[in-house]
Design a protein around this motif. Structure first.
Motif, PDB file in Angstrom:
ATOM      1  N   ILE A  35       0.590   4.281  10.034  1.00 23.48           N
ATOM      2  CA  ILE A  35      -0.601   5.389  10.346  1.00 23.48           C
ATOM      3  C   ILE A  35      -0.471   5.990  11.783  1.00 23.48           C
ATOM      4  CG2 ILE A  35      -3.112   5.665  10.377  1.00 23.48           C
ATOM      5  CD1 ILE A  35      -3.301   4.078   8.166  1.00 23.48           C
ATOM      6  N   ASP A  64       2.029  -3.509   7.859  1.00 18.59           N
ATOM      7  CA  ASP A  64       2.737  -2.470   8.433  1.00 18.59           C
ATOM      8  C   ASP A  64       1.749  -1.111   8.717  1.00 18.59           C
ATOM      9  OD1 ASP A  64       4.943  -3.620   9.376  1.00 18.59           O
ATOM     10  OD2 ASP A  64       6.113  -3.037   7.186  1.00 18.59           O
ATOM     11  N   GLU A  65       0.523  -1.267   7.890  1.00 21.19           N
ATOM     12  CA  GLU A  65      -0.293  -0.135   7.670  1.00 21.19           C
ATOM     13  C   GLU A  65      -0.777   0.741   8.776  1.00 21.19           C
ATOM     14  OE1 GLU A  65      -4.793   0.872   6.172  1.00 21.19           O
ATOM     15  OE2 GLU A  65      -3.929  -1.289   5.738  1.00 21.19           O
ATOM     16  N   HIS A  66      -1.024  -0.210  10.100  1.00 20.20           N
ATOM     17  CA  HIS A  66      -1.657   0.305  11.309  1.00 20.20           C
ATOM     18  C   HIS A  66      -0.409   1.226  11.940  1.00 20.20           C
ATOM     19  CE1 HIS A  66      -5.696  -0.845  10.434  1.00 20.20           C
ATOM     20  NE2 HIS A  66      -5.617  -2.047  10.298  1.00 20.20           N
ATOM     21  N   ILE A  98       0.929  -1.118  -0.010  1.00 18.28           N
ATOM     22  CA  ILE A  98       0.063  -0.032  -0.054  1.00 18.28           C
ATOM     23  C   ILE A  98       0.908   1.242  -0.110  1.00 18.28           C
ATOM     24  CG2 ILE A  98      -1.920  -0.846   1.112  1.00 18.28           C
ATOM     25  CD1 ILE A  98      -0.938   0.076   3.750  1.00 18.28           C
ATOM     26  N   LYS A  99       0.358   2.460  -0.459  1.00 15.67           N
ATOM     27  CA  LYS A  99       0.874   3.775  -0.313  1.00 15.67           C
ATOM     28  C   LYS A  99       0.308   4.501   0.695  1.00 15.67           C
ATOM     29  CE  LYS A  99       0.562   6.534  -3.709  1.00 15.67           C
ATOM     30  NZ  LYS A  99       1.026   7.397  -4.994  1.00 15.67           N
ATOM     31  N   ILE A 100       0.711   5.107   1.445  1.00 17.53           N
ATOM     32  CA  ILE A 100       0.283   5.819   2.587  1.00 17.53           C
ATOM     33  C   ILE A 100       0.838   7.264   2.167  1.00 17.53           C
ATOM     34  CG2 ILE A 100       0.221   6.714   5.018  1.00 17.53           C
ATOM     35  CD1 ILE A 100       0.162   3.606   5.506  1.00 17.53           C
ATOM     36  N   ASP A 128       1.467  -4.440   3.493  1.00 16.49           N
ATOM     37  CA  ASP A 128       0.151  -4.374   4.012  1.00 16.49           C
ATOM     38  C   ASP A 128       0.203  -4.605   5.593  1.00 16.49           C
ATOM     39  OD1 ASP A 128      -0.562  -3.957   1.436  1.00 16.49           O
ATOM     40  OD2 ASP A 128      -1.814  -5.651   1.619  1.00 16.49           O
ATOM     41  N   VAL A 155      -4.714   6.321   2.030  1.00 19.37           N
ATOM     42  CA  VAL A 155      -4.159   4.716   1.921  1.00 19.37           C
ATOM     43  C   VAL A 155      -4.733   4.271   0.506  1.00 19.37           C
ATOM     44  CG1 VAL A 155      -3.980   2.612   3.014  1.00 19.37           C
ATOM     45  CG2 VAL A 155      -4.219   4.611   4.285  1.00 19.37           C
TER      46      VAL A 155
END
Length: 111
Positions: free
Chosen positions: A74, A69-71, A2-4, A67, A93
């Motif tokens: 953020i 690492d997303e939380h 994902i790109k944040i 994915d 996201v």
């Protein structure tokens, strides 16, 4: 993957970079941008009258991560960029379906 993308106050950039580094995220792209949100800019009074600055300086940070690492990414941005005042910014996201390393031509495809 994902790109944040995070649009933040310029003065919070150092804090955000340090927070991301602490969780192992060092690769990022940083842009100086202008924008406005709910506050629609700032209004000032001067001897010559009232004037409005409706495009405020912001910084945009982009990171592409796995994915899982997303939380934690953020959360690191939220904690380090927040002042509690209007204009703190936004986080977006989006999925990344394909990535190609320019130097080697290595390619990754994600479903």
């Amino acid at each position: 993957m994902i790109k944040i993308e995070a649009v933040i106050r310029p003065e919070k950039l150092k804090d955000v970079k340090e927070a991301l580094s602490q969780i192992g995220i060092n690769a990022m792209t940083i842009y100086n941008v202008k924008g406005r949100g709910e506050q629609a800019g700032l209004e000032f009074s001067a001897r010559t009258g009232v004037f409005r600055i409706d495009e405020l300086p912001k910084v945009k940070i982009e990171v592409v991560i796995e994915d899982p690492d997303e939380h934690k990414v953020i959360d690191a941005i939220l904690v380090s960029a927040r002042t509690g005042e209007m204009g703190d910014g936004k986080i977006f996201v989006t999925p990344v379906h394909r990535a190609i390393k320019i130097r080697t031509g290595d390619e990754w495809t994600y479903s």
